[in-house]
Design a protein around this motif. Structure first.
Motif, mmCIF file in Angstrom:
data_model
loop_
_atom_site.group_PDB
_atom_site.id
_atom_site.type_symbol
_atom_site.label_atom_id
_atom_site.label_comp_id
_atom_site.label_asym_id
_atom_site.label_seq_id
_atom_site.Cartn_x
_atom_site.Cartn_y
_atom_site.Cartn_z
ATOM 1 N N CYS A 88 0.851 -1.176 0.000
ATOM 2 C CA CYS A 88 0.000 0.000 0.000
ATOM 3 C C CYS A 88 0.900 1.243 0.000
ATOM 4 N N PRO A 115 -6.615 -3.546 -3.336
ATOM 5 C CA PRO A 115 -6.958 -2.537 -2.333
ATOM 6 C C PRO A 115 -6.348 -2.851 -0.964
ATOM 7 N N ARG A 139 -6.360 -3.448 2.950
ATOM 8 C CA ARG A 139 -7.336 -4.020 3.879
ATOM 9 C C ARG A 139 -7.063 -3.629 5.324
ATOM 10 N N TYR A 176 -7.854 2.613 2.987
ATOM 11 C CA TYR A 176 -8.589 1.386 3.329
ATOM 12 C C TYR A 176 -9.775 1.152 2.397
ATOM 13 N N HIS A 177 -9.958 -0.104 1.999
ATOM 14 C CA HIS A 177 -11.116 -0.504 1.197
ATOM 15 C C HIS A 177 -11.834 -1.583 1.978
ATOM 16 N N ASP A 178 -13.126 -1.386 2.233
ATOM 17 C CA ASP A 178 -13.872 -2.286 3.117
ATOM 18 C C ASP A 178 -14.229 -3.639 2.519
ATOM 19 N N GLU A 215 -16.501 -4.106 -6.301
ATOM 20 C CA GLU A 215 -15.783 -3.141 -7.100
ATOM 21 C C GLU A 215 -16.416 -3.098 -8.480
#
Length: 65
Positions: free
Chosen positions: A8, A36, A38, A45-47, A51
């Motif tokens: 990231c 993404p 986590r 952050y991507h929950d 997508e």
């Protein structure tokens, strides 16, 4: 392809590799990119929700004017 995993850019935590695709000379070609983040404490952050898919038939509503 590189032997290192993706990280990231915001927090530096390792992220999974996902496959995207793009069209080259009329053929869809796979491209491996960083997935993404986590990490819930990260600003990127991507929950894990769905997508939007890219590719044929996904752009526009199919109607022409």
């Amino acid at each position: 392809m590189d032997s290192e995993g993706h990280v990231c850019p915001a927090c530096g935590q390792p992220v999974e590799t996902v496959v995207r695709r793009h069209k080259t000379l009329g053929a869809w070609v796979p491209v491996w990119v960083a997935g993404p983040c986590r990490n819930p404490k990260c600003e990127a952050y991507h929950d894990g929700g769905s997508e939007p898919e890219e590719g044929p038939g996904k752009k526009g509503d199919g109607k022409r004017s």
